[in-house]
Write a protein that holds these residues in place. Structure first.
Motif, PDB file in Angstrom:
ATOM      1  N   VAL A 202     -18.589  19.146  -6.720  1.00  0.00           N
ATOM      2  CA  VAL A 202     -20.234  19.943  -6.243  1.00  0.00           C
ATOM      3  C   VAL A 202     -20.836  19.635  -5.526  1.00  0.00           C
ATOM      4  N   ALA A 203     -20.010  18.934  -4.975  1.00  0.00           N
ATOM      5  CA  ALA A 203     -20.791  18.125  -3.197  1.00  0.00           C
ATOM      6  C   ALA A 203     -20.232  19.685  -2.182  1.00  0.00           C
ATOM      7  N   GLU A 204     -18.647  19.615  -2.694  1.00  0.00           N
ATOM      8  CA  GLU A 204     -17.686  21.159  -1.664  1.00  0.00           C
ATOM      9  C   GLU A 204     -18.155  22.240  -1.888  1.00  0.00           C
ATOM     10  N   LEU A 205     -19.135  22.556  -3.418  1.00  0.00           N
ATOM     11  CA  LEU A 205     -19.890  23.632  -3.662  1.00  0.00           C
ATOM     12  C   LEU A 205     -21.044  24.199  -2.683  1.00  0.00           C
ATOM     13  N   VAL A 206     -21.333  22.792  -2.781  1.00  0.00           N
ATOM     14  CA  VAL A 206     -22.897  23.076  -2.175  1.00  0.00           C
ATOM     15  C   VAL A 206     -22.770  22.783  -0.321  1.00  0.00           C
ATOM     16  N   ALA A 207     -21.655  21.965   0.031  1.00  0.00           N
ATOM     17  CA  ALA A 207     -22.047  22.573   1.311  1.00  0.00           C
ATOM     18  C   ALA A 207     -21.152  23.850   1.685  1.00  0.00           C
ATOM     19  N   ARG A 208     -20.763  24.274   0.400  1.00  0.00           N
ATOM     20  CA  ARG A 208     -19.852  26.183   1.576  1.00  0.00           C
ATOM     21  C   ARG A 208     -21.440  26.986   1.444  1.00  0.00           C
ATOM     22  N   GLY A 209     -22.623  26.277   0.316  1.00  0.00           N
ATOM     23  CA  GLY A 209     -23.394  27.199   0.048  1.00  0.00           C
ATOM     24  C   GLY A 209     -24.221  27.067   1.623  1.00  0.00           C
ATOM     25  N   LEU A 210     -24.668  25.341   1.726  1.00  0.00           N
ATOM     26  CA  LEU A 210     -25.576  25.141   2.723  1.00  0.00           C
ATOM     27  C   LEU A 210     -24.997  25.616   4.387  1.00  0.00           C
ATOM     28  N   GLY A 211     -23.578  25.567   4.324  1.00  0.00           N
ATOM     29  CA  GLY A 211     -22.992  25.881   6.049  1.00  0.00           C
ATOM     30  C   GLY A 211     -22.934  24.141   6.740  1.00  0.00           C
ATOM     31  N   HIS A 212     -23.416  22.682   5.726  1.00  0.00           N
ATOM     32  CA  HIS A 212     -22.469  21.366   6.457  1.00  0.00           C
ATOM     33  C   HIS A 212     -22.890  20.956   5.469  1.00  0.00           C
ATOM     34  N   ALA A 213     -21.815  19.669   5.566  1.00  0.00           N
ATOM     35  CA  ALA A 213     -21.754  18.542   4.626  1.00  0.00           C
ATOM     36  C   ALA A 213     -22.911  18.100   3.324  1.00  0.00           C
ATOM     37  N   ALA A 214     -22.361  18.464   2.044  1.00  0.00           N
ATOM     38  CA  ALA A 214     -24.498  17.599   1.598  1.00  0.00           C
ATOM     39  C   ALA A 214     -23.976  16.287   1.619  1.00  0.00           C
ATOM     40  N   THR A 215     -24.990  15.407   1.532  1.00  0.00           N
ATOM     41  CA  THR A 215     -25.257  13.715   1.151  1.00  0.00           C
ATOM     42  C   THR A 215     -25.142  13.611   0.072  1.00  0.00           C
ATOM     43  N   ASP A 216     -24.580  12.457   0.112  1.00  0.00           N
ATOM     44  CA  ASP A 216     -24.201  12.053  -1.699  1.00  0.00           C
ATOM     45  C   ASP A 216     -25.385  12.221  -2.624  1.00  0.00           C
ATOM     46  N   GLU A 217     -26.745  11.523  -2.079  1.00  0.00           N
ATOM     47  CA  GLU A 217     -27.552  11.725  -2.692  1.00  0.00           C
ATOM     48  C   GLU A 217     -27.918  13.658  -3.679  1.00  0.00           C
ATOM     49  N   LEU A 218     -28.185  14.254  -2.308  1.00  0.00           N
ATOM     50  CA  LEU A 218     -28.426  15.962  -2.676  1.00  0.00           C
ATOM     51  C   LEU A 218     -27.434  16.445  -3.638  1.00  0.00           C
ATOM     52  N   ALA A 219     -25.894  15.631  -3.654  1.00  0.00           N
ATOM     53  CA  ALA A 219     -24.856  16.293  -4.671  1.00  0.00           C
ATOM     54  C   ALA A 219     -25.170  15.633  -5.573  1.00  0.00           C
ATOM     55  N   ALA A 220     -25.173  14.474  -5.781  1.00  0.00           N
ATOM     56  CA  ALA A 220     -25.421  14.220  -7.180  1.00  0.00           C
ATOM     57  C   ALA A 220     -27.006  14.636  -8.144  1.00  0.00           C
ATOM     58  N   MET A 221     -27.608  15.150  -7.270  1.00  0.00           N
ATOM     59  CA  MET A 221     -29.552  15.647  -7.707  1.00  0.00           C
ATOM     60  C   MET A 221     -28.394  16.452  -8.221  1.00  0.00           C
ATOM     61  N   VAL A 222     -27.896  17.404  -7.429  1.00  0.00           N
ATOM     62  CA  VAL A 222     -27.294  19.359  -8.177  1.00  0.00           C
ATOM     63  C   VAL A 222     -26.393  18.652  -8.935  1.00  0.00           C
ATOM     64  N   HIS A 223     -25.707  17.923  -9.427  1.00  0.00           N
ATOM     65  CA  HIS A 223     -24.599  17.595  -9.769  1.00  0.00           C
ATOM     66  C   HIS A 223     -25.782  17.198 -11.613  1.00  0.00           C
TER      67      HIS A 223
END
Length: 1016
Positions: A202-223
């Motif tokens: 999920v963190a990798e997919l979110v990073a693709r959408g944002l264009g930059h790395a996602a924080t652990d908190e953001l990835a956990a929230m999206v997941h």
């Protein structure tokens, strides 16, 4: 076996790649990709399609829909793309009877021909280049398309075709019926489940959408919000990229899609709303007409850019990126707006459709969701048309759904439509639902004074006019039949004759048993006077049942033959099948086993043409009973499994009972009496608690299982009723067999003597369970055992010797062994004191053979090698491919590939063209009253249909002459026959021995009549 794989890993695509490679090699495969909405099923299918296209395959897509499309809709879209010259349409159906009785008849032969055509076309198309078929949204597949899917799946191993279906499996989204669809798919279909992404993915997919790395908190929230659903993750990621993170994450995907929809123009949104109400795959011209403005390319491009549409229209139809888009659009409409759009769509379709039968279901759906005083009636009118169109195309399940909508209308002939609904449910295998419908129909008919419809509803409770499966001890059926008879005019008529015959059947086992024969005779005589072949056939069936006892076996056989002739004259396939079933039972009782096998084959040919589970399960049942007789217990149980699977689809109570019977007799004959089998017997007895035959069976079975206490309990219940209480019907011999067997085990000489007195006139007959679920041997055998128990050794010797002779002629190996043991128990030697020794040895280019006092030389041949292998392994089934290998052929795993179909494509096409011509010729002859031409035409048509069916194997698979097992079976059988013929020329006695002892097929076996030792 279902395998769970993760999106984001190479597993699913790699798995599909392996299946694709197999398809390229001519070993067709199939898979269903499962997952909740948005899990990436379509993306995976698109990746496979790209891979297949790059490799040179043809890719065709089809979509299932919940939008009320016609039967076989996904297959139509597939074949428009795959073979534009091929029109996927059901063939002409026979018309209903002029007197209205045809509402309870059905001829699904066209469905079989349609399925054959589909498989044949796939074979032709894939011959030039491999084919990949992608069927999206299987959870909405119509039942007719699902049946065709099963046929295609079974045919794939011989085709260069890969079939991949995508299917939602989230009950919250699609309902439990989705999982049922997947469960019912053949086991050959590989299940690939797409589960949610792990946190790091999920963190990798979110990073693709944002264009930059996602924080652990953001990835956990999206997941946490998305559950790892890739579609949800991507949409949330895009929203996060468009707005600052402080804007927060949407509460759900519905909100995400709603925001996305809001970003397109009002004109685009209006078009999408209309398309959403119209259903996925809506025609652009329809949407344009309802929007009152042309749907321009720019609006479609706007929607595609926003990822609301999958891309440009396909065949003039608009497809959403995901059906969730359509759902969100539909839910965003107010009730009034949605209803208004449904009405506009319905009105537009009414005025513009060119094929009203095809569009009827869709129009009915729109009217049923519209507002207005006329909406319900218009929905009912179109639904009725859709139902009848679906029924004519063998889409019985879809027809039933449309009939239910039709019944909401007020201006329909309610009882007639309800009867049609009951018929559709019956042929769809929903016998319980059909029963409820017919009972409700009877209530309505009674209130409306419609005596004829009341009678037809009463007949419907027993599966229509022919009465193929009539329930026993059914008070509702008895009441309705009696009421119908009182309501019908007291004069000759088809319905009155049918009701008389059905009452004769329904009185079985009741206190009015004595009236059955006279009722059946009256029904037959009236049907003859009326001249209705279908009714006459049903009346003859009732007559056969009224004289089902062992004393009338010859009379019953003649009546069944007459019934078959009448049913053939009336082109009534269900009644033909019933006639063959009745005749087969008489042949079984007589012990005419070659005729029994021929009758099973004839039944199978007609059943294959009709292609309804209600009839099809009998064939594996009877073949299982025949396998049991030969001692092939494994095959008998395999046939039982086949019969059970088909019977469950038919909703047949008889199938459940008869399959249990076959399994129990197989286990008992094999000497396997386990606790689970005892429980099954108890369940069988519970289903017929007041049946004296069930009591006798319980006494016999539990005695054999070593439980004398339980056996005596059933025996005492039976004797409390007395042997006179066992009805003189098709189960009388069976009941007496069980009673006699239990009497011996429980040491009841008085009962044994009574059973002997009753059975003595029938010692030449065989004892058959019910309608062929099991064979218990000859009456002479049980009489011989009873005589031995009672001390009459001379009579026991005579009877048991007769039983052994009968078993030898029938190749009934287990029973012959039992009878020989019974003879040995009274001091009669039935086998030679010493083993017979024989020689079967190669000697250069000849074989030296010796049997008894004769010795000879036989020329070398492959058949002699086959026989040598079998003689070294007495009683052991040997696969024909192993025999081929033993004779110097290729190893079993290396045996070659196909050499082509049994009928080439040109021949099959010519056959099918001729079948279509004959169908038209039959219809024309019937219209012109030229009845003398009809039998000749139908005979030729049926012959060609049989030839076409013979060119296809199980479930529609194209039979090839290169099927290694099939080629070997034929070759080995011919080799062995040739070898025995050569032996006969120099050693007739050995040839006779081998003819009786050697059985050929896919497995060959040597089962000698005598103990033999061979020097090879």
């Amino acid at each position: 076996m279902e395998r769970r794989v993760m999106v984001g890993r190479a597993g699913p695509l790699a798995d599909l790649g392996h299946l694709l490679a197999a398809a390229f090699d001519g070993r067709g495969r199939s898979a269903v990709v499962l997952g909740e909405p948005g899990m990436g099923k379509t993306t995976l299918a698109e990746a496979l399609a790209d891979q297949a296209t790059d490799a040179g395959a043809t890719v065709a897509w089809g979509w299932c829909s919940a939008a009320g499309v016609p039967p076989f809709w996904p297959w139509r879209t597939i074949f428009r793309e795959l073979a534009p010259q091929h029109r996927l349409a059901a063939e002409r159906q026979a018309g209903t009877a002029a007197d209205g009785l045809g509402v309870l008849r059905g001829d699904a032969g066209a469905r079989a021909r349609l399925f054959v055509t589909v498989v044949d076309t796939l074979q032709q198309v894939s011959a030039d280049r491999p084919v990949v078929i992608v069927m999206e949204d299987l959870q909405w597949v119509d039942s007719a398309s699902l049946l065709l899917l099963r046929q295609v799946v079974d045919a794939l191993p011989g085709l260069r075709v890969l079939l991949v279906a995508t299917c939602r499996d989230e009950p919250v989204e699609s309902g439990d019926e989705v999982l049922a669809v997947v469960r019912e798919l053949p086991t050959a279909v590989q299940r690939i489940r797409l589960d949610g992404l792990e946190l790091d993915e999920v963190a990798e997919l979110v990073a693709r959408g944002l264009g930059h790395a996602a924080t652990d908190e953001l990835a956990a929230m999206v997941h946490g919000r998305t559950g790892g659903n890739p579609f949800f993750v991507r949409e949330v990621s895009r929203l996060l990229a468009a707005r600052p993170p402080t804007a927060g994450v949407p509460e759900g995907v519905r909100e995400v899609l709603a925001r996305r929809i809001a970003r397109v123009s009002q004109d685009c949104q209006r078009v999408l709303e209309i398309a959403a109400v119209a259903g996925n795959g809506a025609e652009v011209t329809l949407v344009s007409a309802v929007s009152e403005a042309p749907v321009g390319v720019e609006l479609l491009e706007e929607a595609a850019t926003a990822r609301l549409l999958a891309g440009p229209p396909v065949d003039g139809r608009m497809y959403f990126t995901h059906d969730l888009v359509r759902e969100v659009l539909d839910a965003s409409l107010g009730a009034a707006r949605r209803a208004a759009l449904h009405r506009a769509l319905a009105e537009q379709l009414e005025t513009t459709t060119t094929d009203e039968d095809d569009a009827a279901g869709e129009i009915a759906r729109h009217w049923s969701a519209a507002f207005g005083p006329d909406a319900t009636e218009r929905a009912a009118t179109w639904a009725l048309r859709a139902a009848r169109a679906a029924r004519s195309r063998m889409g019985y399940e879809q027809a039933a759904d449309s009939y239910r909508i039709a019944l909401r209308g007020k201006d329909i002939e309610r009882t007639k439509v309800m009867l049609e609904l009951g018929e559709a449910q019956m042929y769809a295998g929903d016998l319980d639902g059909a029963r409820q419908t017919f009972a409700q129909t009877a209530d309505v008919a009674r209130r409306n004074g419609r005596a004829s419809h009341l009678a037809m509803a009463a007949l419907g409770l027993g599966t229509g006019l022919g009465g193929f499966e009539v329930p026993q001890y059914d008070e509702l059926q008895l009441d309705l039949l009696s009421e119908a008879l009182a309501s019908l005019p007291d004069r000759d008529g088809g319905l009155r004759a049918a009701v008389l015959g059905r009452l004769s059947l329904a009185y079985a086992g009741t206190d009015r048993e004595g009236e059955r024969l006279e009722l059946a005779r009256s029904a037959v005589a009236m049907a003859e006077r009326v001249g209705n072949p279908c009714v006459e056939a049903g009346a003859l069936a009732a007559y056969c049942d009224a004289v089902a006892g062992p004393g009338q076996v010859d009379e019953r056989s003649v009546a069944a033959g007459r019934m078959l002739a009448v049913a053939e004259r009336g082109h009534d396939s269900p009644c033909q099948l019933l006639a063959r079933r009745l005749r087969l039972m008489a042949l079984m009782e007589r012990g005419d086993w070659p005729a029994v096998d021929a009758e099973i084959d004839a039944f199978s040919r007609t059943s294959d043409r009709v292609m309804l589970p209600l009839y099809a399960w009998y064939v594996p049942l009877w073949r299982g009973a025949r396998a049991l007789m030969s001692g092939d217990f494994e095959t008998a149980l395999r046939y039982a499994d086949d019969a059970e699977a088909i019977g469950l689809r038919a909703g047949s109570a008889n199938a459940v009972l008869m399959v249990s019977t076959l399994r129990l007799w197989t286990d008992r004959t094999a000497g396997v009496l386990q606790a689970s089998h005892v429980a099954a017997v108890e369940e069988l007895i519970r289903t017929a608690s007041e049946s004296t035959v069930a009591m006798a069976m319980g006494a016999s079975y539990f005695a054999a299982a070593g439980d004398p206490q339980k056996s005596r309990r059933f025996f005492d219940r039976l004797m409390g009723r007395g042997l006179d209480a066992i009805p003189d019907d098709c189960e009388w011999l069976e009941g007496m067999w069980h009673a006699g067997d239990a009497a011996i085990a429980l040491d009841r000489a008085d009962v044994a003597q009574d059973v002997v007195r009753r059975l003595a006139p029938y010692e030449e007959l065989w004892v058959v369970d019910g309608i062929g679920g099991g064979v218990m041997g000859t009456t002479a055998h049980i009489l011989g055992r009873l005589a031995a128990y009672l001390g009459d050794t001379g009579e026991a010797r005579r009877l048991l010797a007769n039983a052994v002779t009968a078993y030898e002629g029938a190749n009934a190996v287990p029973w012959r062994t039992m009878a020989e043991k019974d003879l040995a128990a009274i001091g009669v030697a039935v086998r030679p004191a010493t083993r017979v020794e024989g020689m079967f040895r190669p000697d250069g280019r000849t074989w030296r053979v010796r049997w008894r006092d004769g010795e000879a030389s036989v020329p070398d041949s492959k058949g002699m090698h086959d026989l040598s292998v079998l003689l070294r392994r007495p009683g052991e089934p040997v696969h024909v491919l192993d025999l081929v290998a033993a004779a110097g052929g290729p190893a079993r795993t290396a045996a070659g590939g196909d050499t082509g179909p049994m009928l080439d494509s040109t021949a099959r096409a010519a056959y099918k063209r001729r079948v279509a011509e004959l169908e038209e010729a039959v219809a024309e002859a019937e219209r012109e009253g030229a009845s003398d031409r009809v039998p000749t035409l139908t005979e030729e048509r049926d012959f060609l249909v049989r030839e076409l069916a013979a060119a296809y194997g199980l479930a529609g698979r194209v039979r090839t002459t290169g099927d290694q097992g099939e080629r070997a079976r034929k070759a080995v059988a011919m080799r062995i026959a040739t070898a025995i013929k050569a032996i006969r020329a120099v050693h007739p006695a050995l040839a006779r021995h081998l003819e009786l002892a050697v059985s050929t097929g896919r497995f060959c076996v040597y089962r000698p009549e005598e103990n033999a030792t061979w020097h090879t």
